[in-house]
Design an enzyme around this catalytic site. Structure first.
Site, PDB file in Angstrom:
ATOM      1  N   ASP A   1       3.518   5.257  15.227  1.00 49.98           N
ATOM      2  CA  ASP A   1       4.195   6.100  16.205  1.00 49.98           C
ATOM      3  C   ASP A   1       3.727   7.586  15.676  1.00 49.98           C
ATOM      4  O   ASP A   1       4.332   7.980  14.586  1.00 49.98           O
ATOM      5  CB  ASP A   1       5.261   5.790  16.840  1.00 49.98           C
ATOM      6  CG  ASP A   1       5.590   6.649  17.810  1.00 49.98           C
ATOM      7  OD1 ASP A   1       5.472   6.321  18.884  1.00 49.98           O
ATOM      8  OD2 ASP A   1       6.836   7.648  17.612  1.00 49.98           O
TER       9      ASP A   1
ATOM     10  N   GLU B   1      -1.171   6.634  15.894  1.00 51.31           N
ATOM     11  CA  GLU B   1      -1.256   7.308  17.023  1.00 51.31           C
ATOM     12  C   GLU B   1      -1.537   8.842  16.780  1.00 51.31           C
ATOM     13  O   GLU B   1      -0.522   9.592  16.561  1.00 51.31           O
ATOM     14  CB  GLU B   1       0.200   7.003  17.908  1.00 51.31           C
ATOM     15  CG  GLU B   1      -0.085   7.642  19.265  1.00 51.31           C
ATOM     16  CD  GLU B   1       1.218   8.498  19.725  1.00 51.31           C
ATOM     17  OE1 GLU B   1       1.256   8.644  20.812  1.00 51.31           O
ATOM     18  OE2 GLU B   1       2.066   8.660  18.958  1.00 51.31           O
TER      19      GLU B   1
HETATM   20  C1  QV4 Z   1      15.332  16.518  25.806  1.00 50.80           C
HETATM   21  C2  QV4 Z   1      14.635  17.756  25.970  1.00 50.80           C
HETATM   22  C3  QV4 Z   1      14.543  18.643  24.778  1.00 50.80           C
HETATM   23  C4  QV4 Z   1      15.702  18.584  23.929  1.00 50.80           C
HETATM   24  C5  QV4 Z   1      16.372  17.219  23.622  1.00 50.80           C
HETATM   25  C6  QV4 Z   1      17.696  17.083  23.101  1.00 50.80           C
HETATM   26  O1  QV4 Z   1      13.340  17.697  26.438  1.00 50.80           O
HETATM   27  O2  QV4 Z   1      13.857  19.661  24.903  1.00 50.80           O
HETATM   28  O3  QV4 Z   1      15.344  19.085  22.631  1.00 50.80           O
HETATM   29  O4  QV4 Z   1      16.609  16.318  25.064  1.00 50.80           O
HETATM   30  O5  QV4 Z   1      18.132  15.993  22.472  1.00 50.80           O
HETATM   31  C7  QV4 Z   1      12.736  11.846  25.337  1.00 50.80           C
HETATM   32  C8  QV4 Z   1      12.787  12.705  26.590  1.00 50.80           C
HETATM   33  C9  QV4 Z   1      13.087  13.951  26.074  1.00 50.80           C
HETATM   34  C10 QV4 Z   1      14.136  14.248  25.442  1.00 50.80           C
HETATM   35  C11 QV4 Z   1      13.815  13.508  24.188  1.00 50.80           C
HETATM   36  C12 QV4 Z   1      14.971  13.681  22.973  1.00 50.80           C
HETATM   37  O6  QV4 Z   1      11.654  12.471  27.427  1.00 50.80           O
HETATM   38  O7  QV4 Z   1      13.257  14.875  27.616  1.00 50.80           O
HETATM   39  O8  QV4 Z   1      14.360  15.698  25.103  1.00 50.80           O
HETATM   40  O9  QV4 Z   1      13.567  12.095  24.695  1.00 50.80           O
HETATM   41  O10 QV4 Z   1      15.930  12.979  23.191  1.00 50.80           O
HETATM   42  C13 QV4 Z   1       8.535   8.753  24.303  1.00 50.80           C
HETATM   43  C14 QV4 Z   1       8.645   9.557  25.401  1.00 50.80           C
HETATM   44  C15 QV4 Z   1       9.149  10.877  25.329  1.00 50.80           C
HETATM   45  C16 QV4 Z   1      10.679  10.538  24.810  1.00 50.80           C
HETATM   46  C17 QV4 Z   1      10.492   9.887  23.529  1.00 50.80           C
HETATM   47  C18 QV4 Z   1      11.950   9.429  22.810  1.00 50.80           C
HETATM   48  O11 QV4 Z   1       7.168   9.672  25.869  1.00 50.80           O
HETATM   49  O12 QV4 Z   1       9.205  11.497  26.659  1.00 50.80           O
HETATM   50  O13 QV4 Z   1      11.371  11.717  24.623  1.00 50.80           O
HETATM   51  O14 QV4 Z   1      10.022   8.675  23.675  1.00 50.80           O
HETATM   52  O15 QV4 Z   1      12.791   8.695  23.573  1.00 50.80           O
HETATM   53  C19 QV4 Z   1       2.768  13.787  22.065  1.00 50.80           C
HETATM   54  C20 QV4 Z   1       2.976  13.099  20.457  1.00 50.80           C
HETATM   55  C21 QV4 Z   1       2.829  11.781  20.678  1.00 50.80           C
HETATM   56  C22 QV4 Z   1       3.894  10.991  21.658  1.00 50.80           C
HETATM   57  C23 QV4 Z   1       3.474  11.754  23.135  1.00 50.80           C
HETATM   58  C24 QV4 Z   1       4.597  11.202  24.069  1.00 50.80           C
HETATM   59  O16 QV4 Z   1       2.021  13.667  19.790  1.00 50.80           O
HETATM   60  O17 QV4 Z   1       2.968  11.231  19.258  1.00 50.80           O
HETATM   61  O18 QV4 Z   1       3.665  13.312  22.927  1.00 50.80           O
HETATM   62  N1  QV4 Z   1       3.643   9.477  21.771  1.00 50.80           N
HETATM   63  C25 QV4 Z   1       4.443   8.599  21.063  1.00 50.80           C
HETATM   64  C26 QV4 Z   1       5.000   7.321  21.798  1.00 50.80           C
HETATM   65  C27 QV4 Z   1       5.792   7.915  22.903  1.00 50.80           C
HETATM   66  C28 QV4 Z   1       7.141   8.384  22.340  1.00 50.80           C
HETATM   67  C29 QV4 Z   1       6.874   9.079  21.167  1.00 50.80           C
HETATM   68  C30 QV4 Z   1       5.833   9.448  20.434  1.00 50.80           C
HETATM   69  C31 QV4 Z   1       8.194   9.509  20.112  1.00 50.80           C
HETATM   70  O19 QV4 Z   1       3.745   6.894  22.315  1.00 50.80           O
HETATM   71  O20 QV4 Z   1       6.150   6.843  23.851  1.00 50.80           O
HETATM   72  O21 QV4 Z   1       7.777   9.218  23.207  1.00 50.80           O
HETATM   73  O22 QV4 Z   1       8.372   8.304  19.578  1.00 50.80           O
HETATM   74  O23 QV4 Z   1       1.482  13.733  22.495  1.00 50.80           O
END
Ligand code: QV4
Ligand code: CA
Length: 500
Positions: free
Chosen positions: A209, A246
């Site tokens: 990831d 990824e």
């Molecule tokens: C929020 C605010 C932030 C603030 C934070 C405070 O937005 O500004 O700093 O609170 O703690 C979630 C929420 C997001 C939240 C964040 C932190 O959506 O609003 O921030 O958590 O708590 C998945 C979801 C994300 C989620 C994350 C963790 O898609 O929305 O974030 O899980 O729960 C890029 C990357 C790529 C990534 C992709 C989504 O290059 O690597 O974005 N894809 C992978 C996974 C994906 C996962 C993650 C990475 C993170 O496939 O499912 O994100 O592990 O393109």
């Protein structure tokens, strides 16, 4: 001379991580998104094993933050609290038993490894295994990690960082998720310890990831410290784990997928984007005649390919108009093309139904995941879509297994949206995405005989429940696909499930 040896050695290691180590004759994996371990074990024995599936990507098995304030969204599993194997999918015993039962059924397990970061900051700090954290102190006693294990100075990735600044993309937080320093020896040991624990339990590899957010040099050290796959689970001796990283690269960013291909395989996000466009009429199927690297896709050996994944099926991560189960006719066609074409290492998506893009899997009031039910026609209930149980999809997994390592030959097209091709003398497929019928004598490359189309129906005793196709001594057959049909493709092949 020395340089050549070092180069060859490096190349050998990279290739080593690009083999999924499927059991013989299997070719395709499915992501059973948010499934419970006991349900996966049962699915291996009753469906995936017998149907010839090669492997399963499971949701992250390590302890995550419980996020009730967002009603337990699916994405809470991407916020690690520790590397203990305890989540809504099950505990360590259940995980281990799933891996054993699936391997015994011929189906491999691939773990979604969240090693870039820990959780974000929330007002609740309970993990799925009971671990707590002190977010303000970057303190995760369940590992344990403390302030020294993260990247400093503290910063959060901004949108424009992707265009300019690799150091920020790799050393700042991805949407507020506390960013581990994989350059630290201690952090590496914790990560490698976790990955080796599941390798020893019998898993066959990992999705890495957020690989874009880690330094390739650090990842190389981590991969090279991994154990060989466990021979007690049927892997050959000396087998390295399959690793697909990824990295979302649709072009135009400072970090490219090419920085990761020398390490291991990479997710090819352009693949699903281009096929989604083509099968929705945004590009002519004729152009697929040179599908593969000529379309700007990764080299075959480097590419983990898929139409949709758990992010882009709900608008997270990469943009674009991706086909999903919600648009079934073109979706099934894009999947059929993926599985019929020799390019890439294909992965299927198996979803739970959703309208709210944040919503977690089907669950009860206490947040426990509800198991899928299996209907009498083999489809799923209780809110699970189970695309892998759609006939048009699982039949194409069989098609790909039968096609094996054959190349593509006898390409035919009508200059617009009707195409057909053979896989050696093993299998034949045709597609019609024009708004007029396909009705044409075509070369199928198959021995003379009668075949059941595995898309419109299946073989039942001495007859077909769907269309049948008669192949003559010259290998030709009349192929008919009307625009009003449920599906836009027809597929026949050697082997028990198609030949009458
Ligand atoms: C929020 C605010 C932030 C603030 C934070 C405070 O937005 O500004 O700093 O609170 O703690 C979630 C929420 C997001 C939240 C964040 C932190 O959506 O609003 O921030 O958590 O708590 C998945 C979801 C994300 C989620 C994350 C963790 O898609 O929305 O974030 O899980 O729960 C890029 C990357 C790529 C990534 C992709 C989504 O290059 O690597 O974005 N894809 C992978 C996974 C994906 C996962 C993650 C990475 C993170 O496939 O499912 O994100 O592990 O393109
Ligand atoms: Ca990072």
């Amino acid at each position: 001379m020395m340089r050549v040896i070092v180069l060859l050695f490096g190349l050998g290691l990279a290739l080593a991580y690009k083999n999924p180590h499927y059991a013989a004759g299997r070719t395709t994996m499915v992501h059973l998104f948010e499934w419970k371990w006991d349900d996966i074990a049962a699915e291996c024995e009753r469906f995936l094993g017998p149907r010839g599936f090669g492997g399963i990507q499971v949701s992250p098995p390590n302890e995550n933050l419980v996020i009730w304030s967002a009603n337990r969204p699916w994405w809470e599993r991407y916020q690690p609290m520790s590397y203990r194997l305890i989540t809504r999918s099950g505990n360590e015993q259940q995980f281990e038993s799933m891996v054993r039962r699936c391997n015994a059924a011929g189906v491999r397990i691939y773990v979604d490894a969240i090693i870039n970061h820990m959780s974000g900051t929330w007002n609740q700090n309970d993990g799925t295994g009971g671990s707590t954290a002190n977010f303000g102190e970057w303190h995760y006693p369940g590992v344990p990690f403390g302030r020294n294990d993260f990247n400093w100075p503290h910063c959060v990735i901004q949108g424009n960082d992707y265009g300019c600044c690799p150091e920020r993309v790799r050393n700042c937080e991805l949407s507020g998720l506390k960013d581990l320093n994989q350059g630290s020896e201690y952090v590496r040991q914790m990560i490698v310890g976790f990955m080796n624990r599941v390798i020893d339990m019998g898993v066959a590899g990992f999705r890495i990831d957020a690989a874009k957010h880690m330094w390739p040099g650090d990842l190389r050290v981590i991969y090279d410290r991994l154990h060989n796959l466990n021979t007690a689970h049927g892997f050959p001796s000396g087998a390295r784990p399959y690793i697909y990283q990824e990295v979302i690269d649709l072009g135009g960013e400072a970090i490219s997928r090419d920085e990761y291909t020398s390490l291991a395989a990479v997710t090819e996000f352009k693949f699903g984007l281009e096929l989604s466009r083509a099968f929705q009429g945004g590009n002519q199927l004729t152009w697929l005649t040179n599908w593969g690297p000529q379309w700007g896709l990764l080299a075959h050996a480097d590419a983990l390919t898929f139409i949709d994944n758990h992010d882009n099926q709900r608008g997270h991560g990469a943009g674009g108009n991706i086909l999903t189960y919600k648009n079934a006719k073109p979706y099934k066609a894009a999947i059929a093309f993926m599985l019929a074409h020799p390019y890439g290492e294909p992965q299927l998506m198996s979803s739970f139904a959703f309208t709210n893009t944040e919503a977690g899997p089907p669950m009860d009031n206490s947040g426990n995941i509800v198991s899928p039910s299996i209907n009498s026609d083999g489809t799923c209930g209780h809110g699970w879509v189970c695309e892998h149980r759609w006939r048009q999809i699982f039949s194409m997994v069989d098609f790909r297994n039968v096609a094996g390592s054959t190349g593509l030959n006898d390409w035919w097209d009508n200059g617009s949206n009707q195409i057909a091709f053979c896989r050696g003398g093993q299998a034949f497929i045709a597609f019609n995405n024009d708004n007029w019928d396909l009705n044409q004598s075509l070369q199928t490359c198959l021995p003379a005989g009668t075949y059941c189309d595995v898309i419109s129906g299946s073989k039942s005793g001495n007859s077909c429940t769907g269309k049948s196709v008669t192949v003559g001594n010259d290998g030709r057959a009349n192929i008919y696909i009307a625009t009003h049909e449920l599906d836009m493709m027809l597929a026949i092949h050697r082997g028990d499930n198609s030949r009458l």
